[in-house]
Scaffold this motif. Sequence first.
Motif, mmCIF file in Angstrom:
data_model
loop_
_atom_site.group_PDB
_atom_site.id
_atom_site.type_symbol
_atom_site.label_atom_id
_atom_site.label_comp_id
_atom_site.label_asym_id
_atom_site.label_seq_id
_atom_site.Cartn_x
_atom_site.Cartn_y
_atom_site.Cartn_z
ATOM 1 N N LEU A 1 -14.349 -39.268 21.731
ATOM 2 C CA LEU A 1 -14.938 -39.312 22.997
ATOM 3 C C LEU A 1 -16.456 -38.987 23.213
ATOM 4 O O LEU A 1 -17.340 -39.884 23.770
ATOM 5 N N GLN B 1 -18.430 -39.046 20.743
ATOM 6 C CA GLN B 1 -19.007 -40.053 19.924
ATOM 7 C C GLN B 1 -19.478 -41.283 20.843
ATOM 8 O O GLN B 1 -20.396 -41.776 20.697
ATOM 9 N N ALA B 2 -18.524 -41.585 21.673
ATOM 10 C CA ALA B 2 -18.607 -42.727 22.526
ATOM 11 C C ALA B 2 -19.542 -42.370 23.808
ATOM 12 O O ALA B 2 -19.652 -43.220 24.699
ATOM 13 N N LEU C 1 -18.439 -40.860 26.131
ATOM 14 C CA LEU C 1 -17.453 -41.522 27.478
ATOM 15 C C LEU C 1 -16.901 -40.544 27.887
ATOM 16 O O LEU C 1 -15.707 -40.533 28.645
ATOM 17 N N GLU D 1 -8.748 -39.038 14.518
ATOM 18 C CA GLU D 1 -9.311 -39.555 15.923
ATOM 19 C C GLU D 1 -8.474 -40.775 16.489
ATOM 20 O O GLU D 1 -8.166 -40.691 17.704
ATOM 21 N N LEU E 1 -6.596 -41.092 19.832
ATOM 22 C CA LEU E 1 -6.601 -42.003 20.759
ATOM 23 C C LEU E 1 -5.439 -42.718 21.072
ATOM 24 O O LEU E 1 -5.012 -43.207 22.432
ATOM 25 N N GLU F 1 -13.963 -49.748 19.654
ATOM 26 C CA GLU F 1 -14.798 -49.706 20.848
ATOM 27 C C GLU F 1 -15.144 -48.191 21.151
ATOM 28 O O GLU F 1 -16.378 -48.069 21.258
ATOM 29 N N ILE F 2 -14.190 -47.526 21.215
ATOM 30 C CA ILE F 2 -14.439 -45.966 21.612
ATOM 31 C C ILE F 2 -15.115 -45.179 20.561
ATOM 32 O O ILE F 2 -16.115 -44.534 20.389
ATOM 33 N N ARG F 3 -14.746 -45.614 18.943
ATOM 34 C CA ARG F 3 -15.038 -44.807 17.988
ATOM 35 C C ARG F 3 -16.468 -45.184 17.506
ATOM 36 O O ARG F 3 -17.145 -44.885 16.863
ATOM 37 N N GLY F 4 -16.587 -46.481 17.818
ATOM 38 C CA GLY F 4 -17.843 -47.311 17.447
ATOM 39 C C GLY F 4 -18.026 -47.867 15.942
ATOM 40 O O GLY F 4 -18.836 -48.276 15.424
ATOM 41 N N PRO G 1 -16.460 -31.253 23.953
ATOM 42 C CA PRO G 1 -16.853 -31.503 22.644
ATOM 43 C C PRO G 1 -17.895 -30.174 21.966
ATOM 44 O O PRO G 1 -18.797 -29.635 23.001
#
Lengths: 270, 197, 197
Positions: A179, A181-182, A184, B94, B98, B112-115, B171
């Motif tokens: 999260l 990373q995003a 978000l 990850e 998710l 999309e979230i992890r890019g 984080p």
Amino acid sequence: MRQQQSLPLGFVRGKPVLEKPDDLYIPPDALELILETFAGPMDLLLYLIRRQKLDIIELPILPITQQYMEYVEMMKDLKLELAADYLVMAAMLAEIKSRMLLPRPASDEEEDVDPRAELVRRLREYEAIRQGAQHLDNLPQAERDFFVAHANTTARETVESPLPEVVLHELALAMSEALAQAKLLNSHQVQREKLSTRERMSRILDLLQHKKRLRLSDLFEPHEGRAGVVVSFLAILELVKEALVEVVQVNPFTEIHVTHREQIYAHSTT
Amino acid sequence: MLIQQLKQAIEALLFVAEAPLTEQQLVDHFAAENVTRKQVKEVLNELQADYQERGVQLIHVASGYRFQTRSELGGIIGRLWQEKPVRYSQALLETLALIAYRQPITRGDIEEIRGVSVSSTIMKTLQERGWIKVVGHREVPGRPQLYATTSEFLDYFSLRDLSELPAIPEPATTADQPGQIAQIKLEITAERATNEE
Amino acid sequence: MLIQQLKQAIEALLFVAEAPLTEQQLVDHFAAENVTRKQVKEVLNELQADYQERGVQLIHVASGYRFQTRSELGGIIGRLWQEKPVRYSQALLETLALIAYRQPITRGDIEEIRGVSVSSTIMKTLQERGWIKVVGHREVPGRPQLYATTSEFLDYFSLRDLSELPAIPEPATTADQPGQIAQIKLEITAERATNEE
């Protein structure tokens, strides 16, 4: 022509080749053999001493030097490309010889060292090493004298590589990383409450895999109590919102069904 | 050739040959010594008897004779090749997280979230481990599969249900980190203590 | 674990392991069964005795215990393969002997004793075979490399340690002794430095 005495031309398979063919013809292969016969000037020198049954300690420098030179000359005669190392030794022998011939000044007696001493030391050491080389050659060697023994086994095939371990904390951390990373994190705050809903969403979808139509009432388990009913209801609303299911009621007051969206299309087309 | 020598030689040959050796190959091997088939047979029988109760046994397989380990020892011997468990990659963890926290979810959602794109290997590993499964499809073009965690997943992590998943920690990368400052301070203290020794 | 089972297991392990196994490796292998070092030693001794007169023998080499064929059978077994075993040149054997008996030693030392320049091919061959390695440098101008033999060298010649090499006369001492003593001291220092790395 040079006097040959019994100088060997070299060794072939360990045996000295003593005589040069009468016609002086030496096949090219033999020339190389001769060159490779001695492992170097020390080897040659040692051979000459041993052949004459002389003592290394009492190294008789004059005859040895003479014989060594003869050998070197012979190699030159045979137009062998003489390794420089042989000439270095020749020079050394010549030097020792000349020092032996010079009268020793009486005053220097205490410091006087036998000019042969260094060569004698080297010869003895070389002789020891030659012996060592012989020992090594005589030792049992892998793939020549012995072979490593192996048996067949099926044990290896049954070995299962262990699966990696994951602890719950790592999972939460990974989620936080994903999260982050995003960027978000704020919008995706995960609440425990909502997780039950998401789990129920998965379950309803899973049920729809096997049964195309579910009665709404079947999705409410009385034993779960009020909280369970709420979770199921929220899950259905969430699924509808995410356009994953459809809720259908054909007529008022009839049974409400939850179906896969795909199912709707299937029905409408037939 | 004495039978005793022949026995030693055949025994050694069977232990070094890359493949099983047949009676015929052994007879041929000793052609120069005029060894008979009867002698070879006799030696093979003797060797089989000698090794009956040992850790390796002389076995007659389709392609000949070979020494192999007693079958009962499989587990103990297998340990020789037992690897230490590896660790899963961050990408896999990850992805799993998710799916656990945001299920039902498509691969596209995860990407999309992890890019970054999610490798098929990761999805395969998670499915083979029995931790995730496909629970449906999103009815959009391409009908992507929706993934959810399984009851094996809950069992593995000793969870009764998903609501028992831990809350997500902050984080470690953000700026305002009182926790991290304290940690650094502690490290310095520890280092000083070491230096003073 | 019964000693009889342990014996079968160790025997089988030694026959299937890719490399020789040390006493320690065997003790570790049976950590779960609480096998003692004494038991392992006992089994190894028994196995060595059992195989004394057989075609293969249990040999203790530098890197551990392994089963290998009796040396007398070399010729008969060699027939299994087309290629003849390699014979090493006098020059290579002398170089190897110097490194084995007089280690640690520089290339210069070898050249001085043999009276010829050491061919790079020989040094390369010895290193590629894994028989010799650089263990340090002599602290003199040019910092020449010091060579020593490896455990692969000992394994190849079926030796447990250097003391098992057949004896040769000690190097004769020269008039200029002090220099040599200093040299030896430096060598030891260099070797220690390497070990600490």
